[in-house]
Design a protein around this motif. Structure first.
Motif, PDB file in Angstrom:
ATOM      1  N   GLU A   1      44.614 -22.323  31.947  1.00  0.00           N
ATOM      2  CA  GLU A   1      43.722 -23.407  31.199  1.00  0.00           C
ATOM      3  C   GLU A   1      42.459 -22.590  30.709  1.00  0.00           C
ATOM      4  O   GLU A   1      41.868 -21.869  31.189  1.00  0.00           O
ATOM      5  CB  GLU A   1      43.266 -24.569  32.138  1.00  0.00           C
ATOM      6  CG  GLU A   1      44.416 -25.313  32.675  1.00  0.00           C
ATOM      7  CD  GLU A   1      43.895 -26.344  33.634  1.00  0.00           C
ATOM      8  OE1 GLU A   1      43.643 -27.589  33.234  1.00  0.00           O
ATOM      9  OE2 GLU A   1      43.815 -25.935  34.499  1.00  0.00           O
ATOM     10  N   MET A   2      41.839 -23.324  29.503  1.00  0.00           N
ATOM     11  CA  MET A   2      40.633 -23.086  28.929  1.00  0.00           C
ATOM     12  C   MET A   2      39.977 -24.276  28.403  1.00  0.00           C
ATOM     13  O   MET A   2      40.643 -25.151  27.798  1.00  0.00           O
ATOM     14  CB  MET A   2      40.863 -21.898  27.940  1.00  0.00           C
ATOM     15  CG  MET A   2      39.516 -21.498  27.070  1.00  0.00           C
ATOM     16  SD  MET A   2      40.115 -20.188  25.919  1.00  0.00           S
ATOM     17  CE  MET A   2      40.044 -18.751  27.099  1.00  0.00           C
ATOM     18  N   ARG A   3      38.701 -24.299  28.210  1.00  0.00           N
ATOM     19  CA  ARG A   3      38.116 -25.317  27.558  1.00  0.00           C
ATOM     20  C   ARG A   3      38.523 -25.285  26.182  1.00  0.00           C
ATOM     21  O   ARG A   3      38.403 -24.351  25.332  1.00  0.00           O
ATOM     22  CB  ARG A   3      36.413 -25.456  27.758  1.00  0.00           C
ATOM     23  CG  ARG A   3      35.757 -26.229  27.016  1.00  0.00           C
ATOM     24  CD  ARG A   3      34.114 -25.929  27.311  1.00  0.00           C
ATOM     25  NE  ARG A   3      33.449 -26.840  26.412  1.00  0.00           N
ATOM     26  CZ  ARG A   3      32.998 -26.601  25.154  1.00  0.00           C
ATOM     27  NH1 ARG A   3      33.307 -25.326  24.704  1.00  0.00           N
ATOM     28  NH2 ARG A   3      32.266 -27.256  24.396  1.00  0.00           N
ATOM     29  N   ARG A   4      38.576 -26.451  25.677  1.00  0.00           N
ATOM     30  CA  ARG A   4      39.453 -26.556  24.103  1.00  0.00           C
ATOM     31  C   ARG A   4      38.137 -25.826  23.148  1.00  0.00           C
ATOM     32  O   ARG A   4      38.608 -25.145  22.363  1.00  0.00           O
ATOM     33  CB  ARG A   4      39.541 -27.970  23.687  1.00  0.00           C
ATOM     34  CG  ARG A   4      40.101 -27.921  22.085  1.00  0.00           C
ATOM     35  CD  ARG A   4      40.585 -29.503  21.956  1.00  0.00           C
ATOM     36  NE  ARG A   4      40.920 -29.514  20.579  1.00  0.00           N
ATOM     37  CZ  ARG A   4      41.229 -30.700  19.791  1.00  0.00           C
ATOM     38  NH1 ARG A   4      41.668 -31.590  20.929  1.00  0.00           N
ATOM     39  NH2 ARG A   4      41.724 -30.629  18.749  1.00  0.00           N
ATOM     40  N   GLY A   5      36.876 -26.217  23.206  1.00  0.00           N
ATOM     41  CA  GLY A   5      35.994 -25.721  22.455  1.00  0.00           C
ATOM     42  C   GLY A   5      35.906 -24.261  22.303  1.00  0.00           C
ATOM     43  O   GLY A   5      35.688 -23.644  21.406  1.00  0.00           O
ATOM     44  N   ASP A   6      36.059 -23.668  23.492  1.00  0.00           N
ATOM     45  CA  ASP A   6      36.109 -22.049  23.580  1.00  0.00           C
ATOM     46  C   ASP A   6      37.089 -21.534  23.020  1.00  0.00           C
ATOM     47  O   ASP A   6      37.311 -20.730  22.323  1.00  0.00           O
ATOM     48  CB  ASP A   6      36.003 -21.686  25.102  1.00  0.00           C
ATOM     49  CG  ASP A   6      34.659 -22.338  25.822  1.00  0.00           C
ATOM     50  OD1 ASP A   6      33.579 -22.184  24.993  1.00  0.00           O
ATOM     51  OD2 ASP A   6      34.581 -22.394  26.796  1.00  0.00           O
ATOM     52  N   ALA A   7      38.554 -22.200  23.213  1.00  0.00           N
ATOM     53  CA  ALA A   7      39.703 -21.890  22.781  1.00  0.00           C
ATOM     54  C   ALA A   7      39.933 -21.737  21.220  1.00  0.00           C
ATOM     55  O   ALA A   7      40.122 -20.838  20.626  1.00  0.00           O
ATOM     56  CB  ALA A   7      40.995 -22.348  23.224  1.00  0.00           C
ATOM     57  N   GLU A   8      39.219 -22.736  20.525  1.00  0.00           N
ATOM     58  CA  GLU A   8      39.361 -22.849  18.903  1.00  0.00           C
ATOM     59  C   GLU A   8      38.391 -21.712  18.484  1.00  0.00           C
ATOM     60  O   GLU A   8      38.794 -21.526  17.364  1.00  0.00           O
ATOM     61  CB  GLU A   8      38.557 -24.321  18.834  1.00  0.00           C
ATOM     62  CG  GLU A   8      39.547 -25.492  19.081  1.00  0.00           C
ATOM     63  CD  GLU A   8      40.976 -25.944  18.546  1.00  0.00           C
ATOM     64  OE1 GLU A   8      41.328 -24.865  17.705  1.00  0.00           O
ATOM     65  OE2 GLU A   8      41.330 -26.736  18.770  1.00  0.00           O
ATOM     66  N   GLU A   9      37.669 -21.204  19.079  1.00  0.00           N
ATOM     67  CA  GLU A   9      36.569 -20.189  18.530  1.00  0.00           C
ATOM     68  C   GLU A   9      37.087 -18.627  18.853  1.00  0.00           C
ATOM     69  O   GLU A   9      36.455 -17.660  18.596  1.00  0.00           O
ATOM     70  CB  GLU A   9      35.225 -20.548  18.789  1.00  0.00           C
ATOM     71  CG  GLU A   9      34.745 -21.597  18.506  1.00  0.00           C
ATOM     72  CD  GLU A   9      34.570 -21.593  17.198  1.00  0.00           C
ATOM     73  OE1 GLU A   9      34.488 -20.931  16.377  1.00  0.00           O
ATOM     74  OE2 GLU A   9      34.573 -22.829  16.645  1.00  0.00           O
ATOM     75  N   ASP A  10      38.115 -18.629  19.748  1.00  0.00           N
ATOM     76  CA  ASP A  10      38.505 -17.304  20.372  1.00  0.00           C
ATOM     77  C   ASP A  10      39.944 -16.841  20.025  1.00  0.00           C
ATOM     78  O   ASP A  10      40.940 -17.326  20.567  1.00  0.00           O
ATOM     79  CB  ASP A  10      38.391 -17.185  21.992  1.00  0.00           C
ATOM     80  CG  ASP A  10      38.474 -16.001  22.488  1.00  0.00           C
ATOM     81  OD1 ASP A  10      38.950 -15.083  21.963  1.00  0.00           O
ATOM     82  OD2 ASP A  10      38.029 -15.650  23.727  1.00  0.00           O
TER      83      ASP A  10
END
Length: 206
Positions: free
Chosen positions: A47-56
């Motif tokens: 799992e990852m926070r969506r906002g972080d995933a969208e930028e990584d």
């Protein structure tokens, strides 16, 4: 909680593509390659926070992408200005799906995928259960040529419906849908308005 604070499923790109040895562009329907990548996702997802995933771009977000078929027709939809994802407004699309969430107690990634897929379809569409014939995996979608595609990997399947089946969109202020023959989807005025993933799908549809 804003949508960017939602916890979603991701898998490290290095694992998904075995340090780029399995990378592809477009749709891959090769059974052995699809099975290997899916096994890699199952072994490495977290799992990852969506906002972080969208930028990584070091992580890929697995996205179920379901095409609704009825004989030689596909259900096409347009995201209207009232919809949430501004990057996709007035684009045409064939795929229903979205980000995946962890499912407590799920026995396998396949079960997590099925439950997330069922939820997404139920949220967006009204389809009578008796009209559903089968859901068939078609392959995987990868598009590293734009910033949105670079952080997602599509798990492509087709939901086959019985002849004469009806599909209704639930969020009519956000989505307008209609049936269209595969041959019509290949016409420039339609094809050029399709989002990239949907263009990939049209290229492989029978």
């Amino acid at each position: 909680m804003g949508k960017m604070d939602e916890m979603i499923l991701v898998a490290p790109r290095d694992d998904v593509f075995k340090k780029e040895s399995l990378t592809f562009q477009g749709v891959n329907s090769e059974d052995s390659r699809v099975a290997e990548i899916m096994a890699q996702i199952e072994a490495a997802y977290r799992e990852m926070r969506r906002g972080d995933a969208e930028e990584d771009p070091h992580y890929k977000q697995p996205i179920p992408y379901v095409v609704i078929k009825r004989e030689d027709e596909v259900f096409l939809y347009e995201r209207l200005a009232g919809g949430g994802e501004s990057r996709l407004h007035n684009k045409l699309s064939l795929g229903f799906g979205g980000h995946m969430n962890a499912i407590e107690g799920a026995a396998s990634f396949a079960e997590v995928l099925k439950l997330n897929t069922d939820r997404e379809l139920d949220e967006e569409l009204q389809i009578h259960e008796e009209d559903k014939q089968a859901i068939v995996t078609l392959g995987l979608i990868n598009d590293d040529e734009n910033s949105v595609g670079k952080v997602h990997i599509g798990i492509l399947s087709a939901l086959q419906l019985k002849p004469g089946s009806k599909v209704e969109v639930k969020e009519k202020e956000q989505i307008a849908g209609k049936w269209m023959k595969v041959s019509e989807l290949r016409q420039d005025d339609i094809y050029n308005r399709l989002e990239t993933w949907s263009q990939f799908v049209v290229d492989i549809l029978e």
